[in-house]
Write a protein that holds these residues in place. Structure first.
Motif, PDB file in Angstrom:
ATOM      1  N   ALA A  32      47.157  20.292  36.750  1.00  0.00           N
ATOM      2  CA  ALA A  32      46.850  19.649  35.466  1.00  0.00           C
ATOM      3  C   ALA A  32      48.134  19.314  34.712  1.00  0.00           C
ATOM      4  O   ALA A  32      48.247  18.266  34.055  1.00  0.00           O
ATOM      5  CB  ALA A  32      45.951  20.562  34.635  1.00  0.00           C
ATOM      6  N   MET A  33      49.123  20.188  34.820  1.00  0.00           N
ATOM      7  CA  MET A  33      50.411  19.912  34.173  1.00  0.00           C
ATOM      8  C   MET A  33      51.071  18.674  34.786  1.00  0.00           C
ATOM      9  O   MET A  33      51.661  17.854  34.072  1.00  0.00           O
ATOM     10  CB  MET A  33      51.347  21.115  34.320  1.00  0.00           C
ATOM     11  N   ALA A  34      50.971  18.550  36.101  1.00  0.00           N
ATOM     12  CA  ALA A  34      51.556  17.390  36.773  1.00  0.00           C
ATOM     13  C   ALA A  34      50.924  16.101  36.240  1.00  0.00           C
ATOM     14  O   ALA A  34      51.631  15.144  35.867  1.00  0.00           O
ATOM     15  CB  ALA A  34      51.353  17.505  38.290  1.00  0.00           C
ATOM     16  N   ASP A  35      49.595  16.095  36.177  1.00  0.00           N
ATOM     17  CA  ASP A  35      48.895  14.911  35.665  1.00  0.00           C
ATOM     18  C   ASP A  35      49.275  14.640  34.210  1.00  0.00           C
ATOM     19  O   ASP A  35      49.491  13.490  33.814  1.00  0.00           O
ATOM     20  CB  ASP A  35      47.371  15.111  35.758  1.00  0.00           C
ATOM     21  N   ALA A  36      49.333  15.705  33.419  1.00  0.00           N
ATOM     22  CA  ALA A  36      49.621  15.537  31.993  1.00  0.00           C
ATOM     23  C   ALA A  36      51.025  14.979  31.765  1.00  0.00           C
ATOM     24  O   ALA A  36      51.247  14.157  30.865  1.00  0.00           O
ATOM     25  CB  ALA A  36      49.457  16.884  31.273  1.00  0.00           C
ATOM     26  N   LEU A  37      51.976  15.414  32.596  1.00  0.00           N
ATOM     27  CA  LEU A  37      53.351  14.895  32.460  1.00  0.00           C
ATOM     28  C   LEU A  37      53.379  13.398  32.715  1.00  0.00           C
ATOM     29  O   LEU A  37      53.986  12.638  31.953  1.00  0.00           O
ATOM     30  CB  LEU A  37      54.280  15.574  33.469  1.00  0.00           C
ATOM     31  N   VAL A  38      52.725  12.968  33.791  1.00  0.00           N
ATOM     32  CA  VAL A  38      52.710  11.539  34.120  1.00  0.00           C
ATOM     33  C   VAL A  38      52.043  10.764  32.989  1.00  0.00           C
ATOM     34  O   VAL A  38      52.556   9.722  32.545  1.00  0.00           O
ATOM     35  CB  VAL A  38      51.999  11.302  35.473  1.00  0.00           C
ATOM     36  N   ALA A  39      50.926  11.302  32.492  1.00  0.00           N
ATOM     37  CA  ALA A  39      50.204  10.614  31.412  1.00  0.00           C
ATOM     38  C   ALA A  39      51.055  10.503  30.148  1.00  0.00           C
ATOM     39  O   ALA A  39      50.943   9.544  29.382  1.00  0.00           O
ATOM     40  CB  ALA A  39      48.901  11.358  31.109  1.00  0.00           C
ATOM     41  N   ALA A  40      51.929  11.481  29.932  1.00  0.00           N
ATOM     42  CA  ALA A  40      52.729  11.500  28.706  1.00  0.00           C
ATOM     43  C   ALA A  40      54.068  10.789  28.874  1.00  0.00           C
ATOM     44  O   ALA A  40      54.958  10.904  28.014  1.00  0.00           O
ATOM     45  CB  ALA A  40      52.948  12.941  28.259  1.00  0.00           C
ATOM     46  N   THR A  41      54.232  10.056  29.969  1.00  0.00           N
ATOM     47  CA  THR A  41      55.518   9.411  30.252  1.00  0.00           C
ATOM     48  C   THR A  41      56.107   8.655  29.048  1.00  0.00           C
ATOM     49  O   THR A  41      57.292   8.859  28.722  1.00  0.00           O
ATOM     50  CB  THR A  41      55.398   8.495  31.490  1.00  0.00           C
ATOM     51  N   THR A 159      55.860  20.612  25.082  1.00  0.00           N
ATOM     52  CA  THR A 159      54.623  20.327  24.351  1.00  0.00           C
ATOM     53  C   THR A 159      53.508  19.937  25.309  1.00  0.00           C
ATOM     54  O   THR A 159      52.369  20.391  25.188  1.00  0.00           O
ATOM     55  CB  THR A 159      54.867  19.213  23.309  1.00  0.00           C
ATOM     56  N   VAL A 160      53.853  19.111  26.286  1.00  0.00           N
ATOM     57  CA  VAL A 160      52.850  18.704  27.282  1.00  0.00           C
ATOM     58  C   VAL A 160      52.361  19.922  28.067  1.00  0.00           C
ATOM     59  O   VAL A 160      51.149  20.126  28.242  1.00  0.00           O
ATOM     60  CB  VAL A 160      53.452  17.645  28.247  1.00  0.00           C
ATOM     61  N   LEU A 161      53.281  20.753  28.526  1.00  0.00           N
ATOM     62  CA  LEU A 161      52.898  21.906  29.348  1.00  0.00           C
ATOM     63  C   LEU A 161      52.047  22.889  28.539  1.00  0.00           C
ATOM     64  O   LEU A 161      51.042  23.411  29.029  1.00  0.00           O
ATOM     65  CB  LEU A 161      54.148  22.614  29.894  1.00  0.00           C
ATOM     66  N   GLN A 162      52.449  23.114  27.284  1.00  0.00           N
ATOM     67  CA  GLN A 162      51.705  24.056  26.438  1.00  0.00           C
ATOM     68  C   GLN A 162      50.298  23.537  26.141  1.00  0.00           C
ATOM     69  O   GLN A 162      49.356  24.321  26.077  1.00  0.00           O
ATOM     70  CB  GLN A 162      52.457  24.288  25.127  1.00  0.00           C
ATOM     71  N   GLN A 163      50.168  22.218  25.969  1.00  0.00           N
ATOM     72  CA  GLN A 163      48.847  21.660  25.677  1.00  0.00           C
ATOM     73  C   GLN A 163      47.888  21.905  26.843  1.00  0.00           C
ATOM     74  O   GLN A 163      46.714  22.213  26.643  1.00  0.00           O
ATOM     75  CB  GLN A 163      48.961  20.156  25.361  1.00  0.00           C
ATOM     76  N   VAL A 164      48.425  21.808  28.060  1.00  0.00           N
ATOM     77  CA  VAL A 164      47.591  22.085  29.240  1.00  0.00           C
ATOM     78  C   VAL A 164      47.140  23.541  29.228  1.00  0.00           C
ATOM     79  O   VAL A 164      45.972  23.850  29.507  1.00  0.00           O
ATOM     80  CB  VAL A 164      48.358  21.753  30.537  1.00  0.00           C
ATOM     81  N   LEU A 165      48.064  24.448  28.883  1.00  0.00           N
ATOM     82  CA  LEU A 165      47.698  25.871  28.810  1.00  0.00           C
ATOM     83  C   LEU A 165      46.546  26.075  27.829  1.00  0.00           C
ATOM     84  O   LEU A 165      45.556  26.741  28.135  1.00  0.00           O
ATOM     85  CB  LEU A 165      48.911  26.708  28.373  1.00  0.00           C
ATOM     86  N   VAL A 166      46.696  25.477  26.652  1.00  0.00           N
ATOM     87  CA  VAL A 166      45.677  25.638  25.617  1.00  0.00           C
ATOM     88  C   VAL A 166      44.352  25.031  26.076  1.00  0.00           C
ATOM     89  O   VAL A 166      43.288  25.648  25.943  1.00  0.00           O
ATOM     90  CB  VAL A 166      46.155  25.002  24.290  1.00  0.00           C
ATOM     91  N   ASP A 167      44.430  23.829  26.673  1.00  0.00           N
ATOM     92  CA  ASP A 167      43.204  23.172  27.143  1.00  0.00           C
ATOM     93  C   ASP A 167      42.475  24.024  28.175  1.00  0.00           C
ATOM     94  O   ASP A 167      41.255  23.990  28.277  1.00  0.00           O
ATOM     95  CB  ASP A 167      43.535  21.809  27.778  1.00  0.00           C
ATOM     96  N   LEU A 168      43.234  24.772  28.958  1.00  0.00           N
ATOM     97  CA  LEU A 168      42.613  25.589  30.001  1.00  0.00           C
ATOM     98  C   LEU A 168      42.458  27.048  29.560  1.00  0.00           C
ATOM     99  O   LEU A 168      42.415  27.957  30.392  1.00  0.00           O
ATOM    100  CB  LEU A 168      43.405  25.459  31.305  1.00  0.00           C
ATOM    101  N   GLN A 169      42.396  27.259  28.242  1.00  0.00           N
ATOM    102  CA  GLN A 169      42.120  28.587  27.657  1.00  0.00           C
ATOM    103  C   GLN A 169      43.154  29.644  28.027  1.00  0.00           C
ATOM    104  O   GLN A 169      42.832  30.808  28.222  1.00  0.00           O
ATOM    105  CB  GLN A 169      40.713  29.086  28.064  1.00  0.00           C
TER     106      GLN A 169
END
Lengths: 415, 415
Positions: A32-41, A159-169
């Motif tokens: 999910a972090m990998a996807d989120a990084l690409v999305a936040a390019t 910020t991107v990595l932390q958001q993934v953590l939060v999204d996944l509880q």
């Protein structure tokens, strides 16, 4: 802004949660972090442009700006790195050893996370993502303190990595970035022994020395590499030449690059002119002791300081020695315990060299450039340890773990 | 007298020699040391009498004088210890792992000595001999700094060991004793990072904390043990009672002795009176939280300081908890990461406890007193590591080694 104490405290709490996570859950997060990084390019590139503008304004060195700069491709590479870490075997829970004692106790030595890892590193945004991926996969919380030139890029990435953590509880404090890049805060991090289990500094030898002097947290020293190649009198000289060209010129700024040539006097007169000719196209500045200068009259004299210096540049200093014993003595005196090689066709010499050289990695007939977690087959690398405690040489996921003895009994008391 | 710098330098030179020694030679030396100690009994006892006289004059505590005192039997026991270390497998040269890489490199991860080990320890002359034996067998040079009350005894012992080294053509600097017992010299030893590879302090938790604050040399923390036993609601209460009596009273001054009882409130009212009665003959002072006091009205109230204190004495503090989660939370908050036990007959509780407790050794249904190199079957022990780096739990010979990657190639260069 949180104090460094508060960051330590929340990291410790997060570490407890991370230590219990199933492997599939950790892998899900990494993907999910990998996807989120690409999305936040676009956001990440905008932040990186701020860093680049400041670096240009401050006339930061070109080599540092190269490492700082992000583009779409580099962000995609970070995402690929995260996905690769997801494919690696989880070291947590692995039983290294197990046995039964005379008293009938069943003992298992089991891999557990270290807990909270702190990293202090250069202005390289990719390290932020790599370190987060490896510490997360090994069940550790991490406190990241990157070079101040990369601050905006690092904030965007974290910020991107932390958001993934939060999204996944999961607790956001599992991956924290120190945004106050003052020396005082870095020093406080080095002395945060109530919360930090290990500190991994990356950077120049001088910087790491300073960390060791300052830190009260256990430190894993990394990276300083004053690497030697010794050309024995029995060496295949063509092989020696090719290995030296590779070790010196492929990436001179990295820690496993060759810095010093030690050559047996029996072959020096034949070998050095060949080598100098072969190195000429690479613009390597040669320095040497008196014997080397006698053979190559145009080279710069090497001083004692040269023997101890990691150039990280297109410079090679040459020492001529009478025999293998002298070569080993010279190398053990000046090396940084990183990577050392002998080029030889003499079996006994290969044995003596590998036995007597004190270094993390000792090579026979190969380039020092192989000291690397990926080349070793670890599938990852958090750094190269040049110390003797805990981990030595390239550090993969297992180097980010400790062990716990789990002892199962049936009411045993000690006699 | 040599400066601490000179001692470090000569230790480093000696370590090179020791690292190359064959196992049979090392064993020969250890056996000769055993014989020499026995032969020197009168000299050693004379020196020890000086220490004892000073200790008596200075009104040193009885427990410390007991540890300081030597007699013929104790010297014989030291000699037996040396002979036992001679029988142990040599960790040096053992290959932990070996594999071949894509590039065709053959990599072997081989056990090597740490190099120079420094030990700072209490006024216990037997530690001088034990530590010398273990560091020598594992190919390391050692710098010993024992408690000043044992100085004459330590000088006598070290002199005997060094004479054996010299007689057998080995460098005396392989085993050195710091005879200047000032704090300044101890501090200089802690900061001797040019020569010392690891420092192992032994002593009180407070002393070890000071060492960590002062040292720049890598430290392996040992010994502080605020050990808990948690009695679950499913526990066999007779087993719990027997284990607690063993863990608390067999040797209350050692680090693996029990210090705290955590008990589930479902069984507290039934268990605590039984336990108090069983402990009565041992004169154990009981302290407790409010719930424990409600059940045992005569006990002393326990304060927050109690939860964090390692008594090393006939004192036991009792905490009543509502459930396993609360027990784990309390233990992880106050323990010193040494040894923790659960007494339970509930499988899921045993699994949760061993997974979630952060300590070097976690027990199910056994006494914490088993945390010991001999009980674990290591045949030796240099200390109990309570930190997470390098070695955790009882440390035998392998904990005194590092590794080196030996890489054999055939001309490989990195692509």
């Amino acid at each position: 802004m949180q104090s460094i104490q508060e960051m330590g405290q929340s990291a410790q709490a997060a570490a407890f949660t991370l230590g219990q996570l199933a492997t599939t859950k950790k892998n899900q997060v990494l993907l999910a972090m990998a996807d989120a990084l690409v999305a936040a390019t676009p956001t990440i590139l905008a932040a990186n442009r701020q860093d680049m503008a400041a670096a240009n304004a401050n006339q930061v060195r070109q080599v540092m700006r190269d490492r700082l700069k992000l583009d779409e491709q580099r962000i995609a590479t970070m995402a690929t790195g995260l996905r690769q870490v997801a494919t690696l075997a989880d070291p947590i829970g692995v039983i290294d050893k197990g046995w039964q004692t005379d008293a009938g106790l069943q003992i298992a030595q089991q891999r557990v996370p270290l807990g909270v890892i702190a990293m202090i590193y250069e202005a390289r945004p990719n390290v932020t993502v790599d370190a987060a991926a490896l510490t997360f996969k090994s069940g550790n919380a991490v406190i990241l303190r990157g070079g101040k030139e990369a601050l905006q890029s690092n904030i965007a990435l974290a910020t991107v990595l932390q958001q993934v953590l939060v999204d996944l509880q999961l607790p956001a404090a599992a991956i924290q970035l120190v945004t106050d890049t003052s020396h005082e805060t870095a020093q406080a991090l080095m002395r945060l022994d109530d919360y930090v289990d290990v500190l991994i500094p990356r950077g120049s030898g001088k910087f790491i020395k300073t960390v060791v002097q300052t830190a009260t947290v256990p430190v894993i020293e990394t990276g300083a590499g004053n690497c030697h190649i010794y050309v024995d009198d029995s060496a295949d000289l063509a092989m020696a030449r090719d290995i030296i060209i590779n070790a010196k010129t492929q990436r001179p700024a990295v820690c496993n690059a060759m810095e010093k040539l030690v050559v047996n006097q029996q072959v020096a007169a034949q070998f050095l002119p060949q080598l100098a000719a072969a190195l000429a196209p690479y613009n390597v500045e040669l320095r040497g002791d008196e014997q080397a200068q006698a053979i190559l009259p145009t080279i710069t004299p090497a001083t004692t300081e040269d023997w101890a210096t990691e150039y990280n540049d297109y410079i090679l200093a040459i020492k001529v020695v009478p025999d293998l014993d002298a070569a080993i003595k010279h190398i053990n005196r000046y090396n940084t315990k990183h990577s050392e090689a002998i080029i030889t066709n003499d079996y006994a010499h290969s044995q003596q060299f590998t036995k007597q050289i004190d270094a993390a990695v000792v090579y026979v007939n190969a380039s020092t450039r192989f000291t690397d977690g990926f080349e070793f087959g670890f599938g990852a690398e958090i750094g190269i340890s040049t110390q003797k405690l805990h981990a030595r040489g390239p550090m993969g996921l297992t180097a980010l773990t400790s062990t716990k003895y789990v002892v199962r009994g049936s009411g045993q008391i000690r006699q």
